[in-house]
Scaffold this motif. Structure first.
Motif, PDB file in Angstrom:
ATOM      1  N   LEU B 420       7.126  37.592  40.044  1.00  5.34           N
ATOM      2  CA  LEU B 420       8.101  38.094  39.064  1.00  5.34           C
ATOM      3  C   LEU B 420       7.603  39.384  38.416  1.00  5.34           C
ATOM      4  CD1 LEU B 420      10.823  37.285  37.802  1.00  5.34           C
ATOM      5  CD2 LEU B 420       9.542  36.175  35.982  1.00  5.34           C
ATOM      6  N   LEU B 421       6.304  39.443  38.162  1.00  4.82           N
ATOM      7  CA  LEU B 421       5.728  40.651  37.574  1.00  4.82           C
ATOM      8  C   LEU B 421       5.913  41.837  38.522  1.00  4.82           C
ATOM      9  CD1 LEU B 421       2.395  39.285  36.044  1.00  4.82           C
ATOM     10  CD2 LEU B 421       4.207  40.414  34.788  1.00  4.82           C
ATOM     11  N   ILE B 422       5.645  41.591  39.801  1.00  4.59           N
ATOM     12  CA  ILE B 422       5.790  42.682  40.789  1.00  4.59           C
ATOM     13  C   ILE B 422       7.242  43.146  40.858  1.00  4.59           C
ATOM     14  CG2 ILE B 422       5.611  43.238  43.263  1.00  4.59           C
ATOM     15  CD1 ILE B 422       3.169  41.235  43.277  1.00  4.59           C
ATOM     16  N   ARG B 423       8.163  42.172  40.861  1.00  2.00           N
ATOM     17  CA  ARG B 423       9.593  42.547  40.901  1.00  2.00           C
ATOM     18  C   ARG B 423       9.967  43.361  39.674  1.00  2.00           C
ATOM     19  NH1 ARG B 423      13.170  37.307  42.277  1.00  2.00           N
ATOM     20  NH2 ARG B 423      14.861  38.820  42.513  1.00  2.00           N
ATOM     21  N   SER B 424       9.468  42.956  38.515  1.00  2.00           N
ATOM     22  CA  SER B 424       9.798  43.674  37.276  1.00  2.00           C
ATOM     23  C   SER B 424       9.212  45.086  37.299  1.00  2.00           C
ATOM     24  CB  SER B 424       9.254  42.918  36.061  1.00  2.00           C
ATOM     25  OG  SER B 424       9.807  41.641  36.024  1.00  2.00           O
ATOM     26  N   ILE B 425       7.988  45.202  37.851  1.00  2.00           N
ATOM     27  CA  ILE B 425       7.371  46.540  37.933  1.00  2.00           C
ATOM     28  C   ILE B 425       8.194  47.427  38.869  1.00  2.00           C
ATOM     29  CG2 ILE B 425       5.332  47.812  38.736  1.00  2.00           C
ATOM     30  CD1 ILE B 425       3.675  45.351  37.726  1.00  2.00           C
ATOM     31  N   ILE B 426       8.618  46.860  40.004  1.00  2.00           N
ATOM     32  CA  ILE B 426       9.429  47.640  40.959  1.00  2.00           C
ATOM     33  C   ILE B 426      10.732  48.090  40.296  1.00  2.00           C
ATOM     34  CG2 ILE B 426      10.758  47.489  43.130  1.00  2.00           C
ATOM     35  CD1 ILE B 426       8.486  45.557  44.104  1.00  2.00           C
ATOM     36  N   LEU B 427      11.305  47.187  39.484  1.00  2.00           N
ATOM     37  CA  LEU B 427      12.575  47.527  38.790  1.00  2.00           C
ATOM     38  C   LEU B 427      12.333  48.368  37.531  1.00  2.00           C
ATOM     39  CD1 LEU B 427      14.289  44.022  39.050  1.00  2.00           C
ATOM     40  CD2 LEU B 427      14.965  46.100  40.264  1.00  2.00           C
ATOM     41  N   LYS B 428      11.083  48.703  37.272  1.00  2.00           N
ATOM     42  CA  LYS B 428      10.673  49.466  36.080  1.00  2.00           C
ATOM     43  C   LYS B 428      11.097  48.784  34.783  1.00  2.00           C
ATOM     44  CE  LYS B 428      10.399  53.851  38.449  1.00  2.00           C
ATOM     45  NZ  LYS B 428      11.001  55.132  38.724  1.00  2.00           N
ATOM     46  N   ASP B 429      11.132  47.447  34.850  1.00  2.00           N
ATOM     47  CA  ASP B 429      11.474  46.671  33.657  1.00  2.00           C
ATOM     48  C   ASP B 429      10.165  46.300  32.937  1.00  2.00           C
ATOM     49  OD1 ASP B 429      12.454  45.014  31.737  1.00  2.00           O
ATOM     50  OD2 ASP B 429      13.192  43.461  33.096  1.00  2.00           O
ATOM     51  N   PHE B 430       9.595  47.294  32.278  1.00  2.00           N
ATOM     52  CA  PHE B 430       8.255  47.088  31.700  1.00  2.00           C
ATOM     53  C   PHE B 430       8.275  46.193  30.460  1.00  2.00           C
ATOM     54  CE2 PHE B 430       7.830  51.118  34.058  1.00  2.00           C
ATOM     55  CZ  PHE B 430       6.916  50.675  35.003  1.00  2.00           C
ATOM     56  N   SER B 431       9.431  46.092  29.824  1.00  2.00           N
ATOM     57  CA  SER B 431       9.497  45.185  28.672  1.00  2.00           C
ATOM     58  C   SER B 431       9.324  43.735  29.137  1.00  2.00           C
ATOM     59  CB  SER B 431      10.810  45.360  27.902  1.00  2.00           C
ATOM     60  OG  SER B 431      11.879  44.951  28.704  1.00  2.00           O
ATOM     61  N   SER B 432       9.909  43.413  30.302  1.00  2.00           N
ATOM     62  CA  SER B 432       9.720  42.056  30.839  1.00  2.00           C
ATOM     63  C   SER B 432       8.265  41.814  31.214  1.00  2.00           C
ATOM     64  CB  SER B 432      10.603  41.844  32.078  1.00  2.00           C
ATOM     65  OG  SER B 432      11.945  41.834  31.701  1.00  2.00           O
ATOM     66  N   VAL B 433       7.642  42.844  31.793  1.00  2.00           N
ATOM     67  CA  VAL B 433       6.227  42.716  32.170  1.00  2.00           C
ATOM     68  C   VAL B 433       5.395  42.408  30.912  1.00  2.00           C
ATOM     69  CG1 VAL B 433       4.199  43.951  33.069  1.00  2.00           C
ATOM     70  CG2 VAL B 433       6.431  44.250  34.157  1.00  2.00           C
ATOM     71  N   GLY B 434       5.659  43.177  29.857  1.00  2.00           N
ATOM     72  CA  GLY B 434       4.942  42.969  28.592  1.00  2.00           C
ATOM     73  C   GLY B 434       5.202  41.591  28.033  1.00  2.00           C
ATOM     74  N   PHE B 435       6.461  41.159  28.105  1.00  2.00           N
ATOM     75  CA  PHE B 435       6.836  39.860  27.557  1.00  2.00           C
ATOM     76  C   PHE B 435       6.158  38.722  28.335  1.00  2.00           C
ATOM     77  CE2 PHE B 435      10.611  39.462  24.552  1.00  2.00           C
ATOM     78  CZ  PHE B 435      10.005  38.449  23.832  1.00  2.00           C
ATOM     79  N   ILE B 436       6.108  38.866  29.661  1.00  2.00           N
ATOM     80  CA  ILE B 436       5.479  37.801  30.475  1.00  2.00           C
ATOM     81  C   ILE B 436       3.981  37.710  30.152  1.00  2.00           C
ATOM     82  CG2 ILE B 436       4.867  37.118  32.849  1.00  2.00           C
ATOM     83  CD1 ILE B 436       7.615  38.340  33.688  1.00  2.00           C
ATOM     84  N   ILE B 437       3.352  38.881  30.001  1.00  2.00           N
ATOM     85  CA  ILE B 437       1.918  38.872  29.657  1.00  2.00           C
ATOM     86  C   ILE B 437       1.727  38.233  28.276  1.00  2.00           C
ATOM     87  CG2 ILE B 437      -0.082  40.355  29.143  1.00  2.00           C
ATOM     88  CD1 ILE B 437       1.052  42.284  31.321  1.00  2.00           C
ATOM     89  N   MET B 438       2.615  38.621  27.340  1.00  2.00           N
ATOM     90  CA  MET B 438       2.552  38.040  25.994  1.00  2.00           C
ATOM     91  C   MET B 438       2.770  36.518  26.065  1.00  2.00           C
ATOM     92  SD  MET B 438       2.281  38.095  22.769  1.00  2.00           S
ATOM     93  CE  MET B 438       1.933  39.821  22.685  1.00  2.00           C
ATOM     94  N   GLY B 439       3.742  36.112  26.883  1.00  2.00           N
ATOM     95  CA  GLY B 439       4.048  34.677  27.031  1.00  2.00           C
ATOM     96  C   GLY B 439       2.861  33.912  27.589  1.00  2.00           C
ATOM     97  N   SER B 440       2.179  34.517  28.575  1.00  2.00           N
ATOM     98  CA  SER B 440       1.020  33.835  29.158  1.00  2.00           C
ATOM     99  C   SER B 440      -0.074  33.668  28.106  1.00  2.00           C
ATOM    100  CB  SER B 440       0.494  34.608  30.374  1.00  2.00           C
ATOM    101  OG  SER B 440      -0.077  35.828  29.963  1.00  2.00           O
ATOM    102  N   ALA B 441      -0.272  34.729  27.306  1.00  2.00           N
ATOM    103  CA  ALA B 441      -1.297  34.649  26.251  1.00  2.00           C
ATOM    104  C   ALA B 441      -0.894  33.584  25.231  1.00  2.00           C
ATOM    105  CB  ALA B 441      -1.455  35.998  25.576  1.00  2.00           C
TER     106      ALA B 441
END
Lengths: 287, 515
Positions: B420-441
């Protein structure tokens, strides 16, 4: 190297002490800690190992108060607790690597050192199998190996011979004697024979207090000319136990040969050579 | 009978004297307090169209009984589903298995013990519901029967069913706690969402709530003079700006078929225990495998070696945490059965291929929830496995070991989310990437903090289940990983919450180490 324990107490609640005003100075060599269950041996050892803190008092290692600076002790400590566990999904090699990492030990020699330890403890063949499949004695040997990972200067073994077979016990005693050339080794047990052959100094504890401390000769002096044996019949034993400290009994031609400690021997008693076990029982049972 | 009662009594005492039970009781009290909203609050728990009942004794009694039945069935299973496992860990089981107590007797004592634990919580909630009635009293008279009847008929039999289900799952799935979790998750969802349109089918509802809700709906339909379906909401619905209208609910007289069904559920549950008794392992599990059978040479070595201290390599100082992180990761990945990783891999494939609108809000939280048994002991496993003497006498256990555990946990969780992170990066959806990292933490720090606080794993397991259940139902407040759209205030709150969890865990562990 000197370890000074000065007036430490461990208070659990208003009236209950695990240890009370305990003081002792330990030099290089083997200190054997003897005491019945609940004497406070493990409490004392946990405090020296910095796992637990005293309610009162200080523990000084080479002029450093380890109650405040626990890491000073931890860097040079090897500790085998009485009742320890393992991660069952790791094998012995991985577990020792993990403990080494926790102790801050690494480098290129680590793997070969772990191999040496496992080999010396006859665990090398099983080193790649999950520890969850090990017997009690094998786990105990893994515990011994982890204590030696960091070239410790203070080694604490709390009831170390539990689970070891007689042959392993002999090898373990040799190891301890070897360690004591350069280290302070503290060994606790409630089995006198584990201590008497190797300890340079012996401390006897009861109810959180130190009853006596010194070399074996000093302790044995407590019971000098107080150990006797007598032949009695089975029916007399109950009454005899009420009045004397009975060390052991053995059957002899339908009668009982009783070894006991007393200031005033019973008539027909035969004086016996006192040993450490007599001294231990005298100190712990007289009150 | 005496031994049976003794097993139940001491098992019950052992469980209820634990710190985690105390925390569970406190949480239950806090949750029970919200079962009937304060008159001016902006949320509802049971609402039919725009209607809620007058705050009379019946409304308090029935609503809290329904909510208890659903809420406690949900979390109660996780609270009691380790009774047999605990006996195995503490070795009490081995002693019990050497006694004449039959499998059925032992299992049934476990059921009763589970039932008593759950009933204790029901009783606490029952008392709380009466207190709430007096707190929000609208001038209606107090009728004790309106509290006793619904509690006896709705949550009590439901708790018995859950107590049985927990034992059945433990017997059938043995050590596979993750399968227990998943199975119950789906079973519970199926039972809650199944509809019972006819009176005859109310008997099939183990929670016993649907018949009351149906009665409430009928009362509202009478007021609205309509025949079609009314909109019903059960659970915590936030943001009710408009004040609800009131209808009168005075309890109900239960049909005899329903009363019999409640007894039948309990009898059938008991029969289920009889049926599964022969399959109980009676603690004859493989504690020590392979080694005796496959390596007899260990016990017949010709050459016996000894450690020669002078020959040992000198140790070198290395205070880095890479080795610790590596082993923590190994421990996380090896936890549980290896084949269960197939489920994780399927989840990761789903994250990679299905539409992101489904993958992100639904698959990701479920995939992370499947790691509950790994995360729940991330910072309490030292105590659980009795390794804490080594861990806590190591070099800087707080800064090095705890940090390594957190890094390993976050790494594993992010690894699972990587498609999902890779898909979000490809889609340039960096807010989702940040949110997923925040969620994991967030979820790793929550697991760690609760593990350190309670020295166990139950509380986190229960909480994670509730959070995931709320995620699937798209409740915004439970969204910790950004599956739904949020305001910047929410994101800031989540960041603050995550930091707070880290601080709580760190300070508590420091306190524990000092003590």
């Amino acid at each position: 190297m000197t370890l000074e324990i000065q007036n430490i107490s461990k208070k659990y609640n208003r009236n209950k002490y695990g240890l009370k005003d305990f003081s002792i100075t330990i030099e290089k060599g083997i200190l054997g800690l003897l005491g019945p269950n609940g004497a406070g041996k493990s409490t004392l050892l946990k405090m020296i190992a910095t796992v637990s803190k005293p309610t009162k008092g200080v523990i000084i290692l080479n002029k450093n108060n380890i109650v405040k600076d626990a890491n000073y002790m931890r860097k040079q400590l090897g500790f085998l607790p009485q009742d320890f566990g393992v991660y069952p999904n790791l094998n012995a090699f991985e577990f020792l690597e993990y403990i080494a990492a926790m102790k801050g030990i690494g480098g290129s020699n680590l793997k070969s050192k772990i191999e040496q330890l496992l080999d010396g403890l006859n665990l090398l063949d099983a080193a790649r199998k999950p520890i969850g499949s090990y017997s009690g004695g094998m786990k105990q040997r893994v515990g011994i190996a982890q204590a030696l990972l960091n070239d410790p200067k203070i080694v604490i073994f709390d009831e170390p011979t539990v689970g070891l077979d007689p042959e392993e016990r002999v090898r373990f005693r040799n190891l301890i004697s070897d360690l004591a050339q350069d280290c302070i080794v503290i060994l606790s047990s409630h089995i006198v024979s584990d201590i008497d052959t190797i300890a340079d100094q012996v401390a006897v504890m009861k109810n959180g207090s130190l009853l006596s401390y010194g070399n074996q000769e000093k302790l044995i002096k407590h019971v000098d000319q107080k150990v006797f044996s007598i032949i009695i019949n089975k029916e007399q034993l109950g009454g005899f136990k009420n009045n004397q400290i009975v060390v052991s009994t053995s059957r002899k031609e339908g009668m009982l040969d009783v070894r006991y400690i007393s200031e005033t021997p019973v008539e027909h008693s035969i004086p016996q050579q006192a040993n450490l076990e007599d001294a231990y029982l005298f100190l712990t049972k007289r009150n | 009978m005496k031994t049976f009662m003794s097993i139940i009594k001491f098992d019950y005492l052992q469980r209820t004297r634990s710190y985690s039970f105390l925390i569970t009781l406190c949480i239950s009290l806090a949750v029970a307090y919200t079962f009937v909203p304060e008159p001016n609050s902006s949320y509802s728990t049971i609402r039919i169209s725009d209607y809620v009942g007058y705050y009379n004794a019946a409304w308090f009694g029935y609503v809290t009984a329904i909510m208890t039945s659903v809420f406690l069935s949900l979390v109660g299973f996780y609270l009691v589903n380790s009774g047999i496992k605990t006996d195995q860990v503490t070795k009490i089981g081995q002693i019990t298995s050497a006694t004449p107590a039959s499998n059925f007797k032992y299992l049934f004592s476990k059921v009763f013990s589970n039932f008593l634990v759950l009933s204790t919580i029901v009783f606490i909630v029952f008392v709380m519901s009466i207190l709430l009635f007096f707190l929000y009293n609208d001038g209606f008279p107090f009728e004790l029967s309106q509290f006793i009847i619904p509690y006896v008929l709705i949550p009590i039999p439901a708790m018995f069913f859950i107590a049985v289900l927990a034992v059945v799952c433990e017997v059938l799935f043995k050590k596979y706690s993750v399968i227990q979790n998943i199975s119950f998750f789906f079973l519970f969802s199926a039972m809650v969402f199944s509809t019972s349109p006819t009176e005859n089918q109310f008997v099939l509802d183990p929670f016993g709530t649907k018949i009351v809700i149906h009665q409430m709906e009928e009362s509202v339909k009478d007021i609205l003079q309509v025949d079609e379906q009314t909109s019903l909401s059960i659970g915590y619905v936030l943001g009710n700006v408009e004040k609800p209208k009131k209808f009168e609910f005075n309890g109900m007289s239960f049909p005899i078929s329903f009363l019999l069904s409640r007894i039948a559920w309990m009898l059938l549950s008991t029969i289920l225990i009889i049926v599964i008794s022969p399959f109980f392992h009676r603690f004859n599990t493989k504690d020590r495998l392979k080694i005796i059978g496959t390596t007899p040479k260990l016990f017949h070595k010709r050459e016996v070696k000894e450690i020669v201290l002078s020959n040992l390599h000198k140790s070198e100082i290395d205070y880095g945490i890479f080795s610790l992180v590596k082993t923590e990761l190994v421990l996380l990945f090896r936890k549980g059965k290896r084949w269960l990783w197939i489920i994780n891999l399927i989840g990761m494939v789903l994250l990679a291929i299905i539409p992101i609108e489904i993958a992100y809000p639904l698959i990701l939280p479920v995939l992370w929830f499947l790691q509950v048994h790994r995360l729940s002991e991330i910072s309490s496993k030292e105590i659980y496995h009795n390794v804490h003497y080594f861990a806590f006498s190591s070099h800087k256990p707080l800064g090095r070991l705890l940090t390594s555990q957190l890094i390993a946990g976050i790494t594993m969780i992010l690894f699972l989310a990587s498609p999902l992170l890779i898909r979000s990066i490809i889609l340039k959806d960096f807010s989702s990437v940040g949110f997923i990292i925040m969620g994991s933490a967030f979820i790793v720090l929550l697991a760690s903090a609760l593990g350190i606080l309670t020295k166990g794993k139950k509380l986190f397991e229960i909480l994670f289940f509730i959070i995931t259940y709320a995620n699937i139902n798209k409740i915004p407040l439970a969204d910790y990983f950004g599956g739904l759209a949020h305001s910047s205030d929410y994101i800031v709150s989540l960041i603050i919450g995550t930091i707070a969890l880290g601080i709580i865990g760190f300070l508590t562990r420091r306190y524990q180490l000092r003590k």
